[in-house]
Design a protein around this motif. Structure first.
Motif, short mmCIF file in Angstrom:
data_model
loop_
_atom_site.label_atom_id
_atom_site.label_comp_id
_atom_site.label_asym_id
_atom_site.label_seq_id
_atom_site.Cartn_x
_atom_site.Cartn_y
_atom_site.Cartn_z
N GLU A 91 0.83 -1.21 0.00
CA GLU A 91 0.00 0.00 0.00
C GLU A 91 0.86 1.26 0.00
OE1 GLU A 91 -3.45 0.02 2.73
OE2 GLU A 91 -2.64 -1.91 3.39
N GLY A 92 2.10 1.15 0.47
CA GLY A 92 2.99 2.29 0.61
C GLY A 92 4.09 2.32 -0.43
N PHE A 93 5.26 2.84 -0.03
CA PHE A 93 6.40 3.04 -0.93
C PHE A 93 7.37 1.87 -0.81
CE2 PHE A 93 10.79 4.44 -1.48
CZ PHE A 93 10.74 4.95 -2.76
N VAL A 94 7.73 1.30 -1.95
CA VAL A 94 8.71 0.21 -1.97
C VAL A 94 9.70 0.46 -3.10
CG1 VAL A 94 9.09 -2.26 -2.29
CG2 VAL A 94 7.10 -1.47 -1.02
N LYS A 95 10.99 0.46 -2.75
CA LYS A 95 12.06 0.53 -3.73
C LYS A 95 12.90 -0.72 -3.50
CE LYS A 95 15.73 3.46 -5.51
NZ LYS A 95 16.47 4.73 -5.34
N ALA A 96 12.53 -1.79 -4.23
CA ALA A 96 13.16 -3.09 -3.97
C ALA A 96 12.95 -4.03 -5.13
CB ALA A 96 12.55 -3.70 -2.70
N ASN A 97 13.78 -5.05 -5.19
CA ASN A 97 13.55 -6.19 -6.06
C ASN A 97 12.77 -7.21 -5.23
OD1 ASN A 97 14.99 -5.11 -8.23
ND2 ASN A 97 16.91 -5.80 -7.35
N ILE A 98 11.64 -7.67 -5.78
CA ILE A 98 10.74 -8.55 -5.04
C ILE A 98 10.74 -9.93 -5.66
CG2 ILE A 98 8.35 -8.95 -4.39
CD1 ILE A 98 7.97 -5.89 -4.42
N ASN A 99 10.90 -10.94 -4.81
CA ASN A 99 10.81 -12.33 -5.22
C ASN A 99 9.76 -12.99 -4.33
OD1 ASN A 99 11.11 -14.97 -5.98
ND2 ASN A 99 13.33 -15.00 -5.78
N ALA A 100 8.54 -13.15 -4.87
CA ALA A 100 7.43 -13.75 -4.12
C ALA A 100 7.06 -15.08 -4.77
CB ALA A 100 6.23 -12.82 -4.10
N THR A 101 6.86 -16.11 -3.96
CA THR A 101 6.55 -17.44 -4.50
C THR A 101 5.07 -17.65 -4.75
OG1 THR A 101 6.44 -18.36 -2.26
CG2 THR A 101 8.56 -18.51 -3.42
N ASP A 102 4.20 -16.79 -4.19
CA ASP A 102 2.77 -17.01 -4.32
C ASP A 102 2.02 -15.83 -4.93
OD1 ASP A 102 0.33 -18.32 -4.10
OD2 ASP A 102 0.08 -17.86 -1.98
N LEU A 103 1.92 -14.71 -4.23
CA LEU A 103 1.01 -13.64 -4.63
C LEU A 103 1.60 -12.25 -4.37
CD1 LEU A 103 -1.99 -12.97 -5.51
CD2 LEU A 103 -2.52 -12.97 -3.08
N LEU A 104 1.38 -11.34 -5.31
CA LEU A 104 1.72 -9.93 -5.15
C LEU A 104 0.45 -9.13 -5.32
CD1 LEU A 104 3.75 -7.45 -5.14
CD2 LEU A 104 3.73 -7.68 -7.61
N CYS A 105 0.14 -8.28 -4.36
CA CYS A 105 -1.07 -7.45 -4.42
C CYS A 105 -0.65 -5.98 -4.29
CB CYS A 105 -2.03 -7.83 -3.30
SG CYS A 105 -3.55 -6.89 -3.32
N LEU A 106 -0.92 -5.19 -5.33
CA LEU A 106 -0.63 -3.76 -5.31
C LEU A 106 -1.92 -2.99 -5.10
CD1 LEU A 106 1.81 -3.50 -8.35
CD2 LEU A 106 2.41 -3.47 -5.93
N LYS A 107 -2.01 -2.25 -4.02
CA LYS A 107 -3.18 -1.42 -3.74
C LYS A 107 -3.07 -0.10 -4.52
CE LYS A 107 -4.47 -4.38 -0.58
NZ LYS A 107 -5.65 -5.17 -0.56
N SER A 108 -4.14 0.66 -4.55
CA SER A 108 -4.17 1.90 -5.34
C SER A 108 -3.17 2.95 -4.85
CB SER A 108 -5.58 2.48 -5.35
OG SER A 108 -5.97 2.84 -4.04
#
Length: 75
Positions: free
Chosen positions: A48-65
Motif C-alpha cells: 500500500e505504501g512506498f517500496v524501492k526493492a527487487n521482489i521475489n514472491a513465491t505465491d502472490l503480489l497485491c498492489l493497492k491503489s
C-alpha cells in the motif's frame, strides 16, 4: 525507522521506514505509511505504501491503489 535486515518465519507488517532486506516464509504487508528500501523474498506481499526493492514472491503480489513501487518483480 530501522536500518538492517528482517528475517521471519511468520507474517510481517511494516508501517514505518525500513532500509534493508526483508525475508519471510509467509506474508509481508507494507502499510499505507510504510516505506521499504532493499531486497524482498517472501511467500506473498501486499503493498500500500512506498517500496524501492527487487521482489521475489513465491505465491502472490497485491498492489493497492496507493502503492508506489520501483524495482524488479518475480512472482
Amino acid at each position: 525507522t530501522m536500518n538492517g535486515d528482517i528475517i521471519t518465519s511468520g507474517d510481517c507488517r511494516i508501517d514505518g521506514t525500513v532500509k534493508g532486506n526483508v525475508s519471510s516464509n509467509a506474508k509481508i504487508i507494507i502499510g499505507k505509511n510504510g516505506s521499504l528500501e532493499g531486497e524482498v523474498k517472501c511467500k506473498s506481499i501486499d503493498i500500500e505504501g512506498f517500496v524501492k526493492a527487487n521482489i521475489n514472491a513465491t505465491d502472490l503480489l497485491c498492489l493497492k491503489s496507493t502503492a508506489n513501487l520501483t524495482g524488479n518483480i518475480h512472482v
